[in-house]
Design an enzyme around this catalytic site. Structure first.
Site, PDB file in Angstrom:
ATOM      1  N   SER A  27     -14.554 -29.685 -11.250  1.00 34.13           N
ATOM      2  CA  SER A  27     -14.670 -29.021 -10.823  1.00 34.13           C
ATOM      3  C   SER A  27     -16.428 -27.968 -11.954  1.00 34.13           C
ATOM      4  CB  SER A  27     -13.678 -27.651 -11.973  1.00 34.13           C
ATOM      5  OG  SER A  27     -12.365 -27.699 -10.688  1.00 34.13           O
ATOM      6  N   TYR A  33      -6.414 -19.320 -12.090  1.00 34.80           N
ATOM      7  CA  TYR A  33      -7.563 -20.345 -11.883  1.00 34.80           C
ATOM      8  C   TYR A  33      -7.229 -20.449 -10.592  1.00 34.80           C
ATOM      9  CZ  TYR A  33     -11.268 -24.833 -12.417  1.00 34.80           C
ATOM     10  OH  TYR A  33     -12.242 -25.616 -11.969  1.00 34.80           O
ATOM     11  N   SER A  34      -8.686 -20.916  -9.422  1.00 33.03           N
ATOM     12  CA  SER A  34      -7.888 -21.082  -8.138  1.00 33.03           C
ATOM     13  C   SER A  34      -9.391 -21.294  -7.497  1.00 33.03           C
ATOM     14  CB  SER A  34      -7.656 -19.526  -7.139  1.00 33.03           C
ATOM     15  OG  SER A  34      -7.881 -19.656  -6.260  1.00 33.03           O
ATOM     16  N   ASN A  35      -9.331 -22.681  -7.016  1.00 39.15           N
ATOM     17  CA  ASN A  35     -10.626 -23.223  -6.226  1.00 39.15           C
ATOM     18  C   ASN A  35     -10.682 -22.165  -4.910  1.00 39.15           C
ATOM     19  OD1 ASN A  35     -10.824 -25.824  -7.548  1.00 39.15           O
ATOM     20  ND2 ASN A  35      -8.602 -26.022  -6.541  1.00 39.15           N
ATOM     21  N   ASN A  89       0.963 -40.565 -19.620  1.00 37.12           N
ATOM     22  CA  ASN A  89       1.236 -39.233 -19.733  1.00 37.12           C
ATOM     23  C   ASN A  89       0.267 -38.442 -19.833  1.00 37.12           C
ATOM     24  OD1 ASN A  89       2.266 -36.236 -19.427  1.00 37.12           O
ATOM     25  ND2 ASN A  89       4.161 -36.283 -20.566  1.00 37.12           N
TER      26      ASN A  89
END
Length: 413
Positions: free
Chosen positions: A111, A217-219, A389
């Protein structure tokens, strides 16, 4: 994929490099800064690292070694200020070997691509070809977008559009999209997607909220931005990236790979740990087809090129002052401007501007700078076979690193 301060990118698996949610949470908890001018001493993976003052820097070497000690396979990092730069690496280039990651290695930046895409859009805004507050539907009518969605909303993640890699809602509800994690992604990571296909999948799902009323948040936003660039210029996104940013800045190691799956030149290997039925497996995912994240997370670069880019951007070489100010103005709960996060790491620490990222698996990229570009940190992280994790490891490691580089202090823990 990618996100806030964390930033590595949008992983949604149970043990991926850095999950999207981890990204947002970590982002809110940590940050980075900087850009710079000419330097003198640097160190490759076998040399003794130097600081801007030309002295050995065991603190920075220790800071990247901590990522490896926490379970990551390797890390390469570059820190630059107005006097000089420090370059070093830790861990291994490939599992089963002892060679360190190359400090000039190429990697998938995920990103972090969004900062490049936003810059292209804003250059077109500066030229009057695109209106920042104009409806996107006026440029791309074929997708039947809500008329209230503006170009600004795409770059700011306030459009409300469904993320085509899937959405996680409050309360634990998950609406799947294109596989971007787990065995499904590993098995299909060489599949080619067209930007139009990604957007149409997103448009087939209900929006998360009305345009401009929230932030998520969106691609999808940045794949639409890619299509907007192509419609406004009549040329491909790749051509515009080369013509407007890569060639002018001499970023010869940075590229938009399209459907090519291989990293060119020297590089470290990235691995992905996932569950297959009742068995945990690890795959070398160095080769992957990131047409899955067109315009949102598909580019390849190096720490040197990312440093040059963020320094030039924040130094005013790519955008007029008014648009750079818009880009660097934090908005909403994510502290996201137009393609950049703007946050403060903590008390007694300066504000930093950044966009980190990572593809679905194997790699993470850090690109952090002071608002004026006078000090920068760029890095690549690779995951290995350790059952870590990321929700615990990543934020802590990033917090310590940022405080070491930008705040002049060591974080506890």
């Amino acid at each position: 994929m990618g996100e806030p301060l964390h930033t590595v990118n949008n992983n949604r698996g149970r043990v991926p490099l850095i999950s999207r949610r981890v990204v947002v949470t970590a982002m809110a908890a940590t940050l980075l800064a900087g850009v710079a001018t000419p330097g003198v001493a640097s160190a490759d993976s076998t040399a003794v690292p130097k600081t801007a003052a030309g002295q050995d820097s065991p603190e920075l070497q220790k800071a990247i070694q901590e990522w490896v000690d926490a379970g990551y396979a390797g890390m390469q990092m570059r820190v630059r200020d107005q006097q000089d730069e420090w370059v070093g690496s830790a861990g291994v280039r490939k599992l089963g070997q002892t060679t360190k990651p190359p400090t000039n290695g190429r990697f998938w930046i995920g990103s972090t691509t969004k900062a490049f895409t936003a810059t292209l859009v804003l250059q077109l805004v500066a030229e009057g070809r695109i209106g920042l507050d104009a409806p996107v539907a006026g440029y791309l009518p074929e997708f039947k977008l809500d008329q209230r969605i503006t170009v600004r909303m795409l770059l700011q993640h306030t459009s409300g559009l469904f993320d085509y890699t899937g959405e996680h809602y409050p309360g634990g509800k998950v609406v799947p999209g294109i596989p971007a994690a787990g065995k499904d992604w590993v098995d299909n990571r060489f599949r080619t997607y067209r930007p139009q296909e990604l957007v149409r999948l997103a448009m087939s799902k209900p929006p998360r909220f009305a345009p401009g009323t929230d932030q998520n948040y969106s691609n999808t936003n940045y794949t639409l931005a890619l299509l907007l660039i192509e419609k406004a210029t009549g040329r491909s996104y790749t051509e515009e990236m080369q013509r407007r940013i890569l060639r002018p800045l001499g970023l010869s190691a940075t590229e938009v790979p399209g459907t090519r799956t291989q990293l060119p030149g020297p590089h470290a290997h990235g691995y992905y740990r996932y569950q297959d039925a009742d068995e945990w497996k690890v795959s070398d995912v160095t080769h992957q087809n990131l047409s899955l994240l067109a315009g949102a997370g598909d580019m390849i670069s190096t720490t040197q090129d990312l440093q040059t880019f963020i320094s030039a951007l924040l130094g005013g070489k790519l955008l007029p002052a008014r648009l750079l100010a818009e880009m660097s103005k934090p908005h909403g709960k994510l502290g996201y401007g137009l393609g950049l996060f703007v946050q403060a790491p903590g008390p007694n620490c300066p504000t930093v501007v950044h966009h980190n990222g990572s593809p679905p698996g194997g790699y993470g990229a850090l690109m952090i700078s002071t608002p004026d570009g006078s000090k920068t940190l760029t890095a690549s992280i690779t995951t290995g076979d350790a059952p870590i994790n990321p929700a615990e490891v990543y934020p802590k490691a990033l917090d310590r690193l940022i405080k070491e580089v930008f705040c002049g202090q060591r974080a506890a823990g």
